[in-house]
Design an enzyme around this catalytic site. Sequence first.
Site, PDB file in Angstrom:
ATOM      1  N   LYS A 118     -22.739   9.500 -13.775  1.00  0.00           N
ATOM      2  CA  LYS A 118     -23.025  10.600 -14.451  1.00  0.00           C
ATOM      3  C   LYS A 118     -23.897  11.779 -13.953  1.00  0.00           C
ATOM      4  O   LYS A 118     -23.798  13.090 -13.770  1.00  0.00           O
ATOM      5  CB  LYS A 118     -23.258  10.701 -15.808  1.00  0.00           C
ATOM      6  CG  LYS A 118     -22.145  10.020 -16.839  1.00  0.00           C
ATOM      7  CD  LYS A 118     -22.599  10.167 -18.367  1.00  0.00           C
ATOM      8  CE  LYS A 118     -21.722   8.930 -18.905  1.00  0.00           C
ATOM      9  NZ  LYS A 118     -20.403   9.248 -19.344  1.00  0.00           N
ATOM     10  N   GLU A 202     -30.313  14.326 -21.793  1.00  0.00           N
ATOM     11  CA  GLU A 202     -29.608  15.407 -22.167  1.00  0.00           C
ATOM     12  C   GLU A 202     -29.990  16.220 -23.368  1.00  0.00           C
ATOM     13  O   GLU A 202     -30.190  15.496 -24.300  1.00  0.00           O
ATOM     14  CB  GLU A 202     -28.053  15.149 -22.076  1.00  0.00           C
ATOM     15  CG  GLU A 202     -27.494  15.849 -21.069  1.00  0.00           C
ATOM     16  CD  GLU A 202     -25.546  15.188 -20.881  1.00  0.00           C
ATOM     17  OE1 GLU A 202     -25.317  15.300 -22.124  1.00  0.00           O
ATOM     18  OE2 GLU A 202     -25.231  15.164 -19.950  1.00  0.00           O
ATOM     19  N   HIS A 237     -18.331   8.127 -30.459  1.00  0.00           N
ATOM     20  CA  HIS A 237     -18.201   8.851 -29.328  1.00  0.00           C
ATOM     21  C   HIS A 237     -17.190   8.472 -28.463  1.00  0.00           C
ATOM     22  O   HIS A 237     -16.844   8.735 -27.207  1.00  0.00           O
ATOM     23  CB  HIS A 237     -19.390   8.582 -28.373  1.00  0.00           C
ATOM     24  CG  HIS A 237     -20.648   8.954 -29.066  1.00  0.00           C
ATOM     25  ND1 HIS A 237     -20.767  10.234 -29.432  1.00  0.00           N
ATOM     26  CD2 HIS A 237     -21.891   8.313 -29.178  1.00  0.00           C
ATOM     27  CE1 HIS A 237     -22.435  10.083 -29.871  1.00  0.00           C
ATOM     28  NE2 HIS A 237     -22.717   8.890 -29.803  1.00  0.00           N
ATOM     29  N   ARG A 294      -9.366   9.012 -13.356  1.00  0.00           N
ATOM     30  CA  ARG A 294      -8.064   8.374 -13.608  1.00  0.00           C
ATOM     31  C   ARG A 294      -7.459   9.032 -14.363  1.00  0.00           C
ATOM     32  O   ARG A 294      -7.551   9.999 -14.948  1.00  0.00           O
ATOM     33  CB  ARG A 294      -8.655   6.992 -13.993  1.00  0.00           C
ATOM     34  CG  ARG A 294      -9.605   7.369 -15.194  1.00  0.00           C
ATOM     35  CD  ARG A 294      -9.891   6.144 -16.264  1.00  0.00           C
ATOM     36  NE  ARG A 294     -10.913   6.457 -17.066  1.00  0.00           N
ATOM     37  CZ  ARG A 294     -10.765   6.596 -18.202  1.00  0.00           C
ATOM     38  NH1 ARG A 294      -9.591   7.266 -18.763  1.00  0.00           N
ATOM     39  NH2 ARG A 294     -11.846   7.160 -19.060  1.00  0.00           N
TER      40      ARG A 294
HETATM   41  P1  ADP Z   1     -10.617   8.443 -22.397  1.00  0.00           P
HETATM   42  O1  ADP Z   1      -9.431   7.981 -21.340  1.00  0.00           O
HETATM   43  O2  ADP Z   1     -10.130   9.551 -23.152  1.00  0.00           O
HETATM   44  O3  ADP Z   1     -11.534   8.334 -21.605  1.00  0.00           O
HETATM   45  P2  ADP Z   1     -11.402   6.044 -23.597  1.00  0.00           P
HETATM   46  O4  ADP Z   1     -12.914   6.775 -23.659  1.00  0.00           O
HETATM   47  O5  ADP Z   1     -10.996   5.298 -24.886  1.00  0.00           O
HETATM   48  O6  ADP Z   1     -10.230   7.076 -23.321  1.00  0.00           O
HETATM   49  O7  ADP Z   1     -11.368   5.262 -22.197  1.00  0.00           O
HETATM   50  C1  ADP Z   1     -10.208   4.651 -21.758  1.00  0.00           C
HETATM   51  C2  ADP Z   1     -10.247   3.257 -21.193  1.00  0.00           C
HETATM   52  O8  ADP Z   1     -11.149   3.054 -20.234  1.00  0.00           O
HETATM   53  C3  ADP Z   1     -10.801   2.184 -22.341  1.00  0.00           C
HETATM   54  O9  ADP Z   1     -10.348   0.829 -22.265  1.00  0.00           O
HETATM   55  C4  ADP Z   1     -12.403   2.096 -21.901  1.00  0.00           C
HETATM   56  O10 ADP Z   1     -13.003   1.102 -22.218  1.00  0.00           O
HETATM   57  C5  ADP Z   1     -12.348   2.284 -20.612  1.00  0.00           C
HETATM   58  N1  ADP Z   1     -13.470   2.996 -19.764  1.00  0.00           N
HETATM   59  C6  ADP Z   1     -13.489   4.018 -19.458  1.00  0.00           C
HETATM   60  N2  ADP Z   1     -14.698   4.317 -18.647  1.00  0.00           N
HETATM   61  C7  ADP Z   1     -15.321   3.061 -18.672  1.00  0.00           C
HETATM   62  C8  ADP Z   1     -16.603   2.616 -18.103  1.00  0.00           C
HETATM   63  N3  ADP Z   1     -17.347   3.391 -17.154  1.00  0.00           N
HETATM   64  N4  ADP Z   1     -16.984   1.452 -18.108  1.00  0.00           N
HETATM   65  C9  ADP Z   1     -16.017   0.619 -19.008  1.00  0.00           C
HETATM   66  N5  ADP Z   1     -14.879   0.953 -19.547  1.00  0.00           N
HETATM   67  C10 ADP Z   1     -14.443   2.033 -19.452  1.00  0.00           C
HETATM   68  P1  ADP Z   2     -18.337   8.486 -21.977  1.00  0.00           P
HETATM   69  O1  ADP Z   2     -18.396   8.306 -20.575  1.00  0.00           O
HETATM   70  O2  ADP Z   2     -18.838   7.388 -22.840  1.00  0.00           O
HETATM   71  O3  ADP Z   2     -16.977   9.178 -22.297  1.00  0.00           O
HETATM   72  P2  ADP Z   2     -19.350  11.247 -22.273  1.00  0.00           P
HETATM   73  O4  ADP Z   2     -20.595  12.157 -21.745  1.00  0.00           O
HETATM   74  O5  ADP Z   2     -18.074  11.732 -21.817  1.00  0.00           O
HETATM   75  O6  ADP Z   2     -19.647   9.786 -22.110  1.00  0.00           O
HETATM   76  O7  ADP Z   2     -19.527  11.626 -23.684  1.00  0.00           O
HETATM   77  C1  ADP Z   2     -18.704  10.981 -24.815  1.00  0.00           C
HETATM   78  C2  ADP Z   2     -18.901  11.631 -26.248  1.00  0.00           C
HETATM   79  O8  ADP Z   2     -20.393  11.989 -26.694  1.00  0.00           O
HETATM   80  C3  ADP Z   2     -18.667  13.254 -25.986  1.00  0.00           C
HETATM   81  O9  ADP Z   2     -17.309  13.400 -26.105  1.00  0.00           O
HETATM   82  C4  ADP Z   2     -19.365  13.921 -27.136  1.00  0.00           C
HETATM   83  O10 ADP Z   2     -18.612  13.644 -28.279  1.00  0.00           O
HETATM   84  C5  ADP Z   2     -20.457  13.146 -26.991  1.00  0.00           C
HETATM   85  N1  ADP Z   2     -21.540  13.476 -26.293  1.00  0.00           N
HETATM   86  C6  ADP Z   2     -21.928  13.365 -25.151  1.00  0.00           C
HETATM   87  N2  ADP Z   2     -22.928  14.059 -24.575  1.00  0.00           N
HETATM   88  C7  ADP Z   2     -23.276  15.071 -25.422  1.00  0.00           C
HETATM   89  C8  ADP Z   2     -24.540  15.952 -25.746  1.00  0.00           C
HETATM   90  N3  ADP Z   2     -25.328  16.204 -24.760  1.00  0.00           N
HETATM   91  N4  ADP Z   2     -24.481  16.489 -27.159  1.00  0.00           N
HETATM   92  C9  ADP Z   2     -23.737  16.077 -27.855  1.00  0.00           C
HETATM   93  N5  ADP Z   2     -22.831  15.083 -27.873  1.00  0.00           N
HETATM   94  C10 ADP Z   2     -22.638  14.696 -26.668  1.00  0.00           C
HETATM   95 MG    MG Z   3     -16.020  11.063 -21.537  1.00  0.00          MG
END
Ligand code: ADP
Ligand code: ADP
Ligand code: MG
Length: 499
Positions: A118, A202, A237, A294
């Site tokens: 990230k 953040e 989240h 992806r």
């Molecule tokens: P989205 O496709 O909206 O990101 P999810 O957050 O549910 O949906 O993630 C989709 C799939 O990918 C899940 O099975 C999740 O566990 C896996 N996944 C995504 N990013 C990672 C990561 N960095 N490490 C482990 N699993 C991940």
């Molecule tokens: P992941 O790889 O687990 O998907 P993201 O950075 O996409 O991580 O964050 C997942 C979720 O967490 C976001 O969809 C949002 O709801 C919340 N989130 C992430 N960063 C922030 C932030 N700086 N402030 C508030 N909510 C956040």
């Molecule tokens: Mg995300």
Amino acid sequence: MGKIHKILVANRGEIALRVMRSVREMGIRTVAVYSEADRQSLHVRFADEAVCIGPPPSSESYLRMDVIIEAAKKTGADAIHPGYGFLSENEDFARAVIAAGLIFIGPPPEAIEVMGSKLAAKNAAAKFNVPLVPGTSEPIDDIAKAKKLSREIGYPVLIKASAGGGGKGMRIVNKEEEFEEQMERAVSEATSAFGDGSVFIEKYVSRPRHIEFQIFGDQHGNVVHLFERECSIQRRHQKVVEEAPSAVLTPELREAMGQAAINVAKSCGYYNAGTVEFIFDESRKFYFLEMNTRLQVEHPVTEQITGLDLVQLQVRIAEGERIPFRQEDVRINGHAIEVRVYAEDPANNFLPDIGTLKTYRRPQGHGIRVDDGFEEGMSIPFYYDPMIAKMICHAETREAAIEKMIRAIDDYQITGAETTLGFCRFVMQHEAFRSGNFDTKFVEQYFQPAVLLATAAHEDEDILAAALAVKAFAAAGHSAQTSQEAPSTSVSRWKTQRK
Ligand code: ADP
Ligand code: ADP
Ligand code: MG
């Protein structure tokens, strides 16, 4: 590059099936891989050929790069589609696939690598003038410095795992006194889940919406966006309800955010399908969060409103073709909503509730799409993600899509496990959702499990047995195998996420 004749799908469940269906329509043959737990799965039965790749735990099957690549060679596949989760965002896997002389249906390994961190992603995007959430641009190594920075940013702040995903490895710090404790937790969670303890800070945006853009690039330098998906209804989240388009974007904002998403893709030489995630605050400002390199779980809502098959587009691009349309040719047609049907109990903090699907009847009718990997009588394996299905409703307007979804939820019959269907119905009927005036705090703010408890009072013995098995497994000290593991397998995660 060149024409693809046979594709191995390195995944399981609904996404493996979804990919194979589109691939077959292109006249391309399909190879399934499966673990011993998935012998009877639909993706295995659907494929032209299937190869067993090992025991049930993902680390011994779906995460075995060597075994999967060997299966591709043995069956004469010329390309591998990784789906989502598992190896899909692993640059070493993409590299190994290419090194084996096969086509990886996805982005270049270098782009996966940059966007997989990230922090690296934010630094790359910053050079292309993409707005970022205020925060640190390097991993935290000095607590005193980190505290000083947090004071400048202003509490609350979020400590985030750079390698994080699936909502894991995130900690909110409300005031300075909590900093050390939350920092320790974030680092240990990140280390155990992702094998990388790097964290950064953040600004915690208090009431954001999550709005993401689907992008597509080809290998000739063209990048387009396919509009946004609103994914603000989340638990832990992680998304449960998604829709396209978002109820709050104006054409001007859509254009600005779409352009920012394209810039993020260009910042890392991206091609194939990708998603650029933003948070959107109360003053209608947007900030880049991360890029997922992806196909996304919720990609079908984009397919419904654009009429495009994103998997077929992925295959064409992997073959070296150009994107077959221009930005101005893509239009939004109607409105689509997706609900994720998880085997989870919303009345019990959304804990997994796996079991055997005693009754399983999908809804039918105009504008309803169900992507799943189950049939009546099948058990939900306890090793993997507990998602049973995704249901997508498409209609002319948002209101009509909501009404269709309510009807479809009522027609969906599942017994043998608790599911998120009742919760999703609650969302569809809620005034905040219907008016479009909601954010990522929706569940916390409005959802009281008691609402559902009244209607879902049948704890049968199967479910109890499954719950006990999960507990026993957890007690035996098992935990998530690796980062790409589907989330539910990580029993420890459910424990840590429990408040
Ligand atoms: P989205 O496709 O909206 O990101 P999810 O957050 O549910 O949906 O993630 C989709 C799939 O990918 C899940 O099975 C999740 O566990 C896996 N996944 C995504 N990013 C990672 C990561 N960095 N490490 C482990 N699993 C991940
Ligand atoms: P992941 O790889 O687990 O998907 P993201 O950075 O996409 O991580 O964050 C997942 C979720 O967490 C976001 O969809 C949002 O709801 C919340 N989130 C992430 N960063 C922030 C932030 N700086 N402030 C508030 N909510 C956040
Ligand atoms: Mg995300």
